[in-house]
Write an enzyme that holds these catalytic residues in place. Structure first.
Site, PDB file in Angstrom:
ATOM      1  N   HIS A 299    -107.288   3.185  28.256  1.00 52.37           N
ATOM      2  CA  HIS A 299    -107.875   2.784  26.978  1.00 52.37           C
ATOM      3  C   HIS A 299    -107.212   3.584  25.859  1.00 52.37           C
ATOM      4  O   HIS A 299    -106.897   4.764  26.035  1.00 52.37           O
ATOM      5  CB  HIS A 299    -109.380   3.074  27.004  1.00 52.37           C
ATOM      6  CG  HIS A 299    -110.082   2.810  25.713  1.00 52.37           C
ATOM      7  ND1 HIS A 299    -110.634   3.804  24.938  1.00 52.37           N
ATOM      8  CD2 HIS A 299    -110.324   1.642  25.050  1.00 52.37           C
ATOM      9  CE1 HIS A 299    -111.188   3.274  23.862  1.00 52.37           C
ATOM     10  NE2 HIS A 299    -111.013   1.968  23.902  1.00 52.37           N
ATOM     11  N   ASN A 300    -106.982   2.943  24.713  1.00 50.46           N
ATOM     12  CA  ASN A 300    -106.319   3.630  23.585  1.00 50.46           C
ATOM     13  C   ASN A 300    -105.102   4.409  24.076  1.00 50.46           C
ATOM     14  O   ASN A 300    -104.930   5.603  23.774  1.00 50.46           O
ATOM     15  CB  ASN A 300    -107.296   4.583  22.879  1.00 50.46           C
ATOM     16  CG  ASN A 300    -108.342   3.850  22.066  1.00 50.46           C
ATOM     17  OD1 ASN A 300    -108.227   2.644  21.829  1.00 50.46           O
ATOM     18  ND2 ASN A 300    -109.366   4.553  21.643  1.00 50.46           N
ATOM     19  N   GLU A 329    -103.431  -0.402  26.764  1.00 44.04           N
ATOM     20  CA  GLU A 329    -103.978  -1.066  25.581  1.00 44.04           C
ATOM     21  C   GLU A 329    -103.044  -0.881  24.388  1.00 44.04           C
ATOM     22  O   GLU A 329    -102.506   0.208  24.167  1.00 44.04           O
ATOM     23  CB  GLU A 329    -105.353  -0.489  25.230  1.00 44.04           C
ATOM     24  CG  GLU A 329    -105.994  -1.227  24.062  1.00 44.04           C
ATOM     25  CD  GLU A 329    -107.325  -0.632  23.650  1.00 44.04           C
ATOM     26  OE1 GLU A 329    -108.067  -1.336  22.938  1.00 44.04           O
ATOM     27  OE2 GLU A 329    -107.616   0.517  24.008  1.00 44.04           O
ATOM     28  N   ASP A 331    -103.241  -1.586  20.324  1.00 42.43           N
ATOM     29  CA  ASP A 331    -104.112  -1.908  19.195  1.00 42.43           C
ATOM     30  C   ASP A 331    -103.215  -2.199  17.986  1.00 42.43           C
ATOM     31  O   ASP A 331    -102.669  -1.280  17.385  1.00 42.43           O
ATOM     32  CB  ASP A 331    -104.998  -0.685  18.948  1.00 42.43           C
ATOM     33  CG  ASP A 331    -106.256  -1.026  18.180  1.00 42.43           C
ATOM     34  OD1 ASP A 331    -106.308  -2.117  17.614  1.00 42.43           O
ATOM     35  OD2 ASP A 331    -107.167  -0.182  18.131  1.00 42.43           O
ATOM     36  N   HIS A 344    -105.277   3.521  15.871  1.00 42.80           N
ATOM     37  CA  HIS A 344    -106.717   3.280  15.964  1.00 42.80           C
ATOM     38  C   HIS A 344    -107.197   2.923  14.565  1.00 42.80           C
ATOM     39  O   HIS A 344    -107.371   3.790  13.719  1.00 42.80           O
ATOM     40  CB  HIS A 344    -107.420   4.531  16.499  1.00 42.80           C
ATOM     41  CG  HIS A 344    -108.741   4.239  17.134  1.00 42.80           C
ATOM     42  ND1 HIS A 344    -108.884   3.334  18.160  1.00 42.80           N
ATOM     43  CD2 HIS A 344    -109.983   4.732  16.902  1.00 42.80           C
ATOM     44  CE1 HIS A 344    -110.151   3.286  18.532  1.00 42.80           C
ATOM     45  NE2 HIS A 344    -110.837   4.123  17.782  1.00 42.80           N
ATOM     46  N   GLU A 378    -105.141  -5.798  21.430  1.00 41.15           N
ATOM     47  CA  GLU A 378    -106.202  -5.972  20.454  1.00 41.15           C
ATOM     48  C   GLU A 378    -105.502  -6.327  19.143  1.00 41.15           C
ATOM     49  O   GLU A 378    -104.841  -5.499  18.525  1.00 41.15           O
ATOM     50  CB  GLU A 378    -107.037  -4.699  20.320  1.00 41.15           C
ATOM     51  CG  GLU A 378    -108.303  -4.950  19.520  1.00 41.15           C
ATOM     52  CD  GLU A 378    -109.208  -3.740  19.440  1.00 41.15           C
ATOM     53  OE1 GLU A 378    -109.853  -3.577  18.391  1.00 41.15           O
ATOM     54  OE2 GLU A 378    -109.246  -2.964  20.402  1.00 41.15           O
ATOM     55  N   ARG A 564    -112.879  -6.483  32.012  1.00 46.00           N
ATOM     56  CA  ARG A 564    -112.411  -5.193  31.487  1.00 46.00           C
ATOM     57  C   ARG A 564    -113.585  -4.454  30.865  1.00 46.00           C
ATOM     58  O   ARG A 564    -114.366  -5.041  30.112  1.00 46.00           O
ATOM     59  CB  ARG A 564    -111.313  -5.396  30.432  1.00 46.00           C
ATOM     60  CG  ARG A 564    -110.825  -4.104  29.797  1.00 46.00           C
ATOM     61  CD  ARG A 564    -109.676  -4.376  28.814  1.00 46.00           C
ATOM     62  NE  ARG A 564    -109.211  -3.152  28.175  1.00 46.00           N
ATOM     63  CZ  ARG A 564    -109.621  -2.708  26.980  1.00 46.00           C
ATOM     64  NH1 ARG A 564    -110.496  -3.417  26.287  1.00 46.00           N
ATOM     65  NH2 ARG A 564    -109.147  -1.588  26.481  1.00 46.00           N
TER      66      ARG A 564
END
Length: 773
Positions: A299-300, A329, A331, A344, A378, A564
């Site tokens: 994540h991130n 991920e 973003d 982020h 994302e 997820r």
């Protein structure tokens, strides 16, 4: 050993002489340092050229790899100033920052790259005995303060404190005198080895050895067979196994027998480890649909620290992928000059180019594993920059990017990891479905549903505490000739009640094949309407609620669909939830902050270390079958329910690392054993603590656990330094699947907080598994 290593090797010879190089941290921070390989050929020393500045050292064992050229963000930013043949990066294990270096010449850089790699290979190929010799030699050098190649009694006492040993002066002096065979009042290196052997005498192992030895001096082949059958429960080909142990580990010329030294070497080897070595290689069936596997997920991924002000870096992707992570991920937001950026959103975290991320993925996706990588996108970009994203994906990844369903696969279900080997999949919003694409059909380009995976929307929901309210989002296909409309994105800290439209570029949509992001509308809706290639995402709180309200249905859903789960937006410190509760529901893509060490990442590493570290672990059969009937809240109701009892006797510890830097401070170790699994299996027990002995503590404490779902359970061994006035300090840990435990007398080789080895720190235990009566 040292002379053998450097003999005839010009690269190592040059490293031993030393080299002045630039240590680089940014475009403006470039400082000269003098680097030199120490004579042990295991330690690299470096220092500022300015007088009075302290020096630093690191061990070759701390290194994970060496990258040549501009293979870091810092060195890439200096490409116009320093040519690639003078640049290289030393990559450290765990979460320690890399060291970017620039040599004065290409030859000097080449010497350090080749020499360092040779030393790393040499260390990797060392046997257990050689590693121990190296470790003893390192301690000798640390204790020999006046560098005369001898150790006097005071230096020996200081050394014991450094090694976590609290020994009374009389006993210490007695051992010192016995080892001082030259009767000089000092210990030479060979005498120090003798002193160390007396210090580390393994009475615990000797008891086991003598229980099976006919004469107390050796184990005959027959004695060893008895030990393997009765204690290690390795009855299959015990005779052949005994012969292999004698041949591999016995250092003397004993004929058809093993001495105590050989027996100890066997118990300290991979064969004598608590984890079955057969589980460490690829051993699972990888030909089943993707939804039948737990998938190592980040994540991130771009963040190196927290989610408010932390640094974003492509290094995050490199580290995750080289650890076997298979879902990262990205973003994405609009950036300057028409180039999408990754960060982020609505925070002070730094920004990196989407193009650089894709290049890193292209280079490192299949270094650790050949099995497919999923890019979880994302998408907050305008249509124009989405097209740029699609161009970068297609141009950089080329044939590795999966652009269409696999030939001959049809639309019957998800392909397997084996079928997708070497492929990169995009998980993102998509216009329409695969049916239109395969059948040549087109639907109204102005309609389409999308997932509420947008983490901003999820965080808004968490802030508002209104579980019934969900942001509805429509995907609109925009004709290239139509004007672009801005896409409103809510602030991460606010509450947005307004429905919003997001325009999606067809070019980016076409890159999505088997992982179309969709909103989760309930298990009944999913069962009736969700396509096999559609993926729903859940925050940890939303997933927890589904698990609590309908655990069995969640497991059933995950036998057909990919899910997820990602951390709550409140975790601004990049902390993690326990992945175990999500694995209990069969969720495949349980995304964790890889940059944050701790229990959650220990569990993740413990699960995915098996099966060759390929990043895919086959779920238990009762979680893959549509009619499996498994509910993690009531595991006793499933078919083939067979609970087991785990008995662990924690016998002793060896050379536990010192955690308190205060002089004279010595570890008071205790061992906690934790079971992570279905709620009924969750539990922890611990031994008593041993005062002032981190060197060779002895417990002989027995712990007992009942395991109702062995197939999902993980066992975590945690060593802590007991403190009666404050929180215990972490010393080391090791986590592994319950089903991979080897029974009998076993060593557990401890790992640091970062998940790296800390040899020779270990625990010695006895394991026995029985059926619940």
């Amino acid at each position: 050993m040292t002379s053998l290593r450097i003999q005839g090797d010009d690269n190592l010879g040059s490293m031993l002489v030393g080299t002045v190089m630039r240590k680089v941290k940014s475009r403006t921070w470039k400082k000269q340092r003098y680097f030199k390989l120490q004579e042990d050929c295991m330690t690299i020393w470096y220092k500022s050229k300015k007088a009075g500045k302290p020096h630093s050292t690191f061990s070759v064992g701390d290194l994970e790899g060496v990258r040549e050229g501009h293979q870091s963000e810092v060195l890439l930013s200096l490409a116009d100033e320093f040519p690639p043949d003078r640049c290289f990066t030393l990559v450290f294990r765990g979460r320690r920052g890399n060291l970017d270096l620039v040599a004065d010449s290409a030859d000097e850089a080449r010497s350090w790259v080749r020499g360092t790699r040779k030393l790393m290979e040499s260390l990797e190929s060392m046997g257990e005995r050689e590693r121990l010799d190296q470790w003893i030699g390192d301690w000798f050098k640390k204790a020999d303060k006046n560098k005369d190649g001898r150790m006097n009694f005071k230096e020996t006492q200081d050394l014991l404190r450094m090694m976590n040993v609290d020994m009374n002066e009389q006993h210490c002096h007695s051992l010192f005198t016995m080892a001082d065979r030259s009767q000089t009042g000092t210990l030479l290196d060979e005498e120090f080895v003798l002193f160390y052997k007396m210090l580390t005498k393994r009475d615990d192992v000797m008891r086991v050895f003598q229980d099976f030895s006919g004469d107390g001096q050796k184990l005959s082949a027959a004695d060893l067979e008895d030990f393997l059958r009765e204690e290690q429960l390795e009855a299959e080909d015990a005779a052949g196994h005994a012969a292999r142990i004698i041949e591999t580990y016995e250092p003397s010329d004993q004929l058809n027998a093993v001495t105590f030294d050989g027996f100890l070497m066997y118990l300290g080897s991979a064969e004598g480890s608590i984890q079955d070595p057969r589980w460490c290689g690829l051993f699972q069936d990888l030909d089943q649909p993707l939804c039948h596997y737990f998938i190592s997920s980040s994540h991130n991924t771009y963040l190196m620290e927290d989610q408010l002000r932390g640094q974003s870096s492509v290094e995050g992707y490199i580290r995750a992928l080289t650890r076997g992570c298979r879902c990262v991920e990205v973003d994405c937001w609009d950036g300057p000059n028409g180039e999408p950026i990754v960060y982020h959103g609505h925070t002070f975290t730094s920004k990196i180019l989407f193009r650089d991320v894709v290049q890193a993925v292209d280079k490192y996706a299949f270094k650790a594993s050949d099995y497919p990588v999923i890019l979880s996108i994302e998408n907050h970009c305008s249509v124009e920059q989405q097209r740029t994203m699609a161009q970068h994906l297609n141009h950089i990844l080329g044939d590795a990017l999966l652009r269409s369903p696999l030939e001959g696969k049809g639309l019957t279900g998800l392909p397997s990891p084996e079928e997708l080997k070497g492929k990169i999949l995009l998980k993102a919003k998509k216009i329409g479905g695969l049916e239109e694409r395969v059948g040549g059909l087109t639907e109204d380009p102005l309609t389409g549903e999308v997932s509420d995976e947008d983490e901003a929307a999820e965080i808004d929901n968490e802030h508002s505490h209104r579980e019934t309210f969900r942001r509805k989002t429509k995907v609109v296909y925009l004709d290239p000739c139509q004007p672009l409309t801005a896409c409103p994105v809510p602030h991460r800290g606010g509450v947005s009640m307004q429905k919003s439209k997001q325009h999606l570029s067809k070019e980016l949509s076409d890159c999505v094949v088997y992982c179309k992001s969709v909103h989760f509308s309930g298990f009944k809706h999913s069962r009736l309407h969700q396509k096999f290639y559609e993926v729903s995402s859940f925050t940890e709180s939303k997933a927890r609620k589904q698990l609590r309200d309908a655990g069995g249905e969640f497991v059933l859903h995950n036998s057909r669909q990919l899910s997820r789960v990602y951390p709550s937006g409140f975790r601004t410190d990049s902390s993690n939830f326990s992945p175990q509760e999500m694995w209990n529901a069969g969720c495949q893509i349980v995304a964790l902050n890889f940059q944050t060490a701790g229990e959650a990442m220990d569990l993740n590493d413990g699960l995915f270390r098996q099966n060759g570290g390929c990043g895919y672990i086959l779920k238990p059969s009762f979680m893959r079958q549509p009619g499996g009937g498994f509910n993690p809240e009531a595991p006793q109701n499933r078919e083939s329910y067979l609970p087991q009892v785990l008995h662990i006797q924690v016998i002793s510890g060896q050379q536990l690392p010192k955690v308190n830097i205060k002089e004279g401070s010595i570890v008071d170790p205790l061992v906690r054993v934790e079971i992570h699994g279905v709620p009924l299996d969750q539990g922890k027990q611990e031994t008593r603590y041993i005062e002032n002995n981190g060197f060779n503590p002895v417990w002989y404490d027995t712990l007992r656990f009942t395991i109702h779902t062995p197939e999902l359970a993980l066992v975590r061994f945690l060593v802590e330094d007991y403190d009666k006035t404050s929180r215990n300090d972490f010393v080391g840990q090791y986590t592994l699947p319950f089903c991979s435990l080897q029974q009998g007398y076993r060593h557990i080789h401890l790992l640091s907080r970062d998940g790296t080895r800390i040899p020779p720190a270990s625990l010695f235990v006895h394991v026995r598994i029985t059926e619940l009566a």
